[in-house]
Design a protein around this motif. Sequence first.
Motif, PDB file in Angstrom:
ATOM      1  N   ASN A  10       5.470 -30.589  -8.394  1.00  0.00           N
ATOM      2  CA  ASN A  10       5.739 -31.506  -7.282  1.00  0.00           C
ATOM      3  C   ASN A  10       6.233 -32.841  -7.821  1.00  0.00           C
ATOM      4  O   ASN A  10       5.714 -33.360  -8.801  1.00  0.00           O
ATOM      5  CB  ASN A  10       4.477 -31.725  -6.440  1.00  0.00           C
ATOM      6  CG  ASN A  10       4.099 -30.486  -5.667  1.00  0.00           C
ATOM      7  OD1 ASN A  10       4.869 -29.555  -5.535  1.00  0.00           O
ATOM      8  ND2 ASN A  10       2.886 -30.475  -5.143  1.00  0.00           N
ATOM      9  N   GLY A  11       7.263 -33.387  -7.172  1.00  0.00           N
ATOM     10  CA  GLY A  11       7.817 -34.671  -7.576  1.00  0.00           C
ATOM     11  C   GLY A  11       8.956 -34.571  -8.578  1.00  0.00           C
ATOM     12  O   GLY A  11       9.605 -35.567  -8.877  1.00  0.00           O
ATOM     13  N   LEU A  12       9.215 -33.381  -9.108  1.00  0.00           N
ATOM     14  CA  LEU A  12      10.311 -33.192 -10.061  1.00  0.00           C
ATOM     15  C   LEU A  12      11.639 -33.406  -9.347  1.00  0.00           C
ATOM     16  O   LEU A  12      11.833 -32.938  -8.230  1.00  0.00           O
ATOM     17  CB  LEU A  12      10.243 -31.768 -10.630  1.00  0.00           C
ATOM     18  CG  LEU A  12      11.316 -31.378 -11.635  1.00  0.00           C
ATOM     19  CD1 LEU A  12      11.126 -32.146 -12.933  1.00  0.00           C
ATOM     20  CD2 LEU A  12      11.255 -29.883 -11.907  1.00  0.00           C
ATOM     21  N   THR A  13      12.569 -34.118  -9.984  1.00  0.00           N
ATOM     22  CA  THR A  13      13.887 -34.351  -9.392  1.00  0.00           C
ATOM     23  C   THR A  13      14.916 -33.494 -10.114  1.00  0.00           C
ATOM     24  O   THR A  13      14.917 -33.417 -11.342  1.00  0.00           O
ATOM     25  CB  THR A  13      14.278 -35.837  -9.473  1.00  0.00           C
ATOM     26  OG1 THR A  13      14.148 -36.294 -10.811  1.00  0.00           O
ATOM     27  CG2 THR A  13      13.423 -36.682  -8.551  1.00  0.00           C
ATOM     28  N   ALA A  64      17.372 -34.405 -12.722  1.00  0.00           N
ATOM     29  CA  ALA A  64      18.030 -35.654 -12.313  1.00  0.00           C
ATOM     30  C   ALA A  64      17.138 -36.808 -12.747  1.00  0.00           C
ATOM     31  O   ALA A  64      15.990 -36.887 -12.343  1.00  0.00           O
ATOM     32  CB  ALA A  64      18.230 -35.666 -10.804  1.00  0.00           C
ATOM     33  N   MET A  65      17.677 -37.684 -13.578  1.00  0.00           N
ATOM     34  CA  MET A  65      16.897 -38.811 -14.069  1.00  0.00           C
ATOM     35  C   MET A  65      16.960 -39.936 -13.033  1.00  0.00           C
ATOM     36  O   MET A  65      17.982 -40.612 -12.902  1.00  0.00           O
ATOM     37  CB  MET A  65      17.413 -39.279 -15.427  1.00  0.00           C
ATOM     38  CG  MET A  65      17.344 -38.180 -16.496  1.00  0.00           C
ATOM     39  SD  MET A  65      15.756 -37.342 -16.569  1.00  0.00           S
ATOM     40  CE  MET A  65      14.896 -38.389 -17.685  1.00  0.00           C
ATOM     41  N   ARG A 115      15.337 -46.928  -5.564  1.00  0.00           N
ATOM     42  CA  ARG A 115      15.463 -45.692  -6.340  1.00  0.00           C
ATOM     43  C   ARG A 115      16.937 -45.474  -6.646  1.00  0.00           C
ATOM     44  O   ARG A 115      17.782 -45.505  -5.748  1.00  0.00           O
ATOM     45  CB  ARG A 115      14.909 -44.537  -5.507  1.00  0.00           C
ATOM     46  CG  ARG A 115      14.923 -43.209  -6.196  1.00  0.00           C
ATOM     47  CD  ARG A 115      14.364 -42.113  -5.318  1.00  0.00           C
ATOM     48  NE  ARG A 115      12.939 -42.292  -5.141  1.00  0.00           N
ATOM     49  CZ  ARG A 115      12.299 -42.070  -4.007  1.00  0.00           C
ATOM     50  NH1 ARG A 115      12.951 -41.691  -2.934  1.00  0.00           N
ATOM     51  NH2 ARG A 115      11.001 -42.224  -3.930  1.00  0.00           N
ATOM     52  N   PHE A 116      17.263 -45.274  -7.955  1.00  0.00           N
ATOM     53  CA  PHE A 116      18.644 -45.106  -8.403  1.00  0.00           C
ATOM     54  C   PHE A 116      18.827 -43.753  -9.088  1.00  0.00           C
ATOM     55  O   PHE A 116      17.941 -43.289  -9.797  1.00  0.00           O
ATOM     56  CB  PHE A 116      19.004 -46.172  -9.453  1.00  0.00           C
ATOM     57  CG  PHE A 116      19.138 -47.555  -8.914  1.00  0.00           C
ATOM     58  CD1 PHE A 116      20.379 -48.065  -8.592  1.00  0.00           C
ATOM     59  CD2 PHE A 116      18.024 -48.360  -8.745  1.00  0.00           C
ATOM     60  CE1 PHE A 116      20.510 -49.343  -8.108  1.00  0.00           C
ATOM     61  CE2 PHE A 116      18.144 -49.646  -8.256  1.00  0.00           C
ATOM     62  CZ  PHE A 116      19.388 -50.145  -7.937  1.00  0.00           C
ATOM     63  N   PHE A 117      19.998 -43.162  -8.893  1.00  0.00           N
ATOM     64  CA  PHE A 117      20.458 -42.030  -9.699  1.00  0.00           C
ATOM     65  C   PHE A 117      21.776 -42.487 -10.293  1.00  0.00           C
ATOM     66  O   PHE A 117      22.737 -42.758  -9.571  1.00  0.00           O
ATOM     67  CB  PHE A 117      20.664 -40.771  -8.863  1.00  0.00           C
ATOM     68  CG  PHE A 117      21.284 -39.644  -9.637  1.00  0.00           C
ATOM     69  CD1 PHE A 117      20.580 -39.017 -10.646  1.00  0.00           C
ATOM     70  CD2 PHE A 117      22.577 -39.238  -9.376  1.00  0.00           C
ATOM     71  CE1 PHE A 117      21.156 -37.985 -11.379  1.00  0.00           C
ATOM     72  CE2 PHE A 117      23.156 -38.198 -10.095  1.00  0.00           C
ATOM     73  CZ  PHE A 117      22.446 -37.581 -11.095  1.00  0.00           C
ATOM     74  N   GLU A 118      21.793 -42.609 -11.636  1.00  0.00           N
ATOM     75  CA  GLU A 118      22.909 -43.213 -12.338  1.00  0.00           C
ATOM     76  C   GLU A 118      23.103 -44.611 -11.747  1.00  0.00           C
ATOM     77  O   GLU A 118      22.182 -45.407 -11.799  1.00  0.00           O
ATOM     78  CB  GLU A 118      24.132 -42.298 -12.314  1.00  0.00           C
ATOM     79  CG  GLU A 118      23.860 -41.032 -13.108  1.00  0.00           C
ATOM     80  CD  GLU A 118      24.901 -39.938 -12.940  1.00  0.00           C
ATOM     81  OE1 GLU A 118      25.811 -40.053 -12.099  1.00  0.00           O
ATOM     82  OE2 GLU A 118      24.776 -38.948 -13.670  1.00  0.00           O
ATOM     83  N   ASN A 119      24.227 -44.956 -11.144  1.00  0.00           N
ATOM     84  CA  ASN A 119      24.379 -46.285 -10.540  1.00  0.00           C
ATOM     85  C   ASN A 119      24.357 -46.241  -9.014  1.00  0.00           C
ATOM     86  O   ASN A 119      24.687 -47.222  -8.364  1.00  0.00           O
ATOM     87  CB  ASN A 119      25.675 -46.954 -11.023  1.00  0.00           C
ATOM     88  CG  ASN A 119      25.562 -47.407 -12.456  1.00  0.00           C
ATOM     89  OD1 ASN A 119      24.490 -47.822 -12.886  1.00  0.00           O
ATOM     90  ND2 ASN A 119      26.647 -47.314 -13.203  1.00  0.00           N
ATOM     91  N   GLU A 120      23.967 -45.110  -8.458  1.00  0.00           N
ATOM     92  CA  GLU A 120      23.940 -44.932  -7.010  1.00  0.00           C
ATOM     93  C   GLU A 120      22.542 -45.245  -6.481  1.00  0.00           C
ATOM     94  O   GLU A 120      21.542 -44.740  -6.988  1.00  0.00           O
ATOM     95  CB  GLU A 120      24.303 -43.481  -6.679  1.00  0.00           C
ATOM     96  CG  GLU A 120      24.192 -43.131  -5.238  1.00  0.00           C
ATOM     97  CD  GLU A 120      24.386 -41.643  -4.987  1.00  0.00           C
ATOM     98  OE1 GLU A 120      24.278 -41.244  -3.823  1.00  0.00           O
ATOM     99  OE2 GLU A 120      24.634 -40.885  -5.946  1.00  0.00           O
ATOM    100  N   ILE A 121      22.466 -46.082  -5.447  1.00  0.00           N
ATOM    101  CA  ILE A 121      21.181 -46.391  -4.823  1.00  0.00           C
ATOM    102  C   ILE A 121      20.844 -45.257  -3.860  1.00  0.00           C
ATOM    103  O   ILE A 121      21.593 -44.980  -2.925  1.00  0.00           O
ATOM    104  CB  ILE A 121      21.223 -47.725  -4.058  1.00  0.00           C
ATOM    105  CG1 ILE A 121      21.577 -48.873  -4.995  1.00  0.00           C
ATOM    106  CG2 ILE A 121      19.890 -47.986  -3.378  1.00  0.00           C
ATOM    107  CD1 ILE A 121      21.804 -50.193  -4.296  1.00  0.00           C
TER     108      ILE A 121
END
Length: 185
Positions: A10-13, A64-65, A115-121
């Motif tokens: 649970n919580g893994l992206t 996904a980091m 919360r960000f993924f790469e440079n995307e909010i």
Amino acid sequence: MAIEAGDFRNGLTLAIDGKIYVVLEFMHVKPGKGAAILKTKLKDLRTGTVLERNFNTNTKFEQAMIETKPVQYSYASGDTYYFMDMTTFEQYELSADALGDNKYYILEGMDLSLRFFENEILGVILPDKVNLTVTETPPAAAGAASTSTKDATLETGLKIRVPQFIKEGDKVIISTIDGSYCGRA
């Protein structure tokens, strides 16, 4: 980093087909015949939609980091909300559509996280509960049961149901999870 479906938690992206998901629930299922499968409930971090998918336990996915940054909500101008990173003083913008109902739980000067993924909010992370002031509510109904509720409008425009004894100017504690009244502040 590649992760096998059998290693879900649970919580893994995850990045699946160009979309970013977080694992809400998972369950290993071993049918009488054939290979084991993994039943999952995933939430799309961009749209908020929840879907259920089954995977073979040895299928590999890319993790996904996701990064979180502490920010302070500065102000809103029209349908744009502005947040500031308090260490770098970098400013971030989110539209009212991107915030969704979360806009009803934030006040100027409030400390939050983005919360960000790469440079995307991907969105804002709210505390579980917030204190907001009642700006509009009718007086308590005479003879009303102590368990009855009435409508109230809060300083952010959120409309909720509150107990009869709450009056204008009172500070109330609101759950950001379901928008419910939790008590007086």
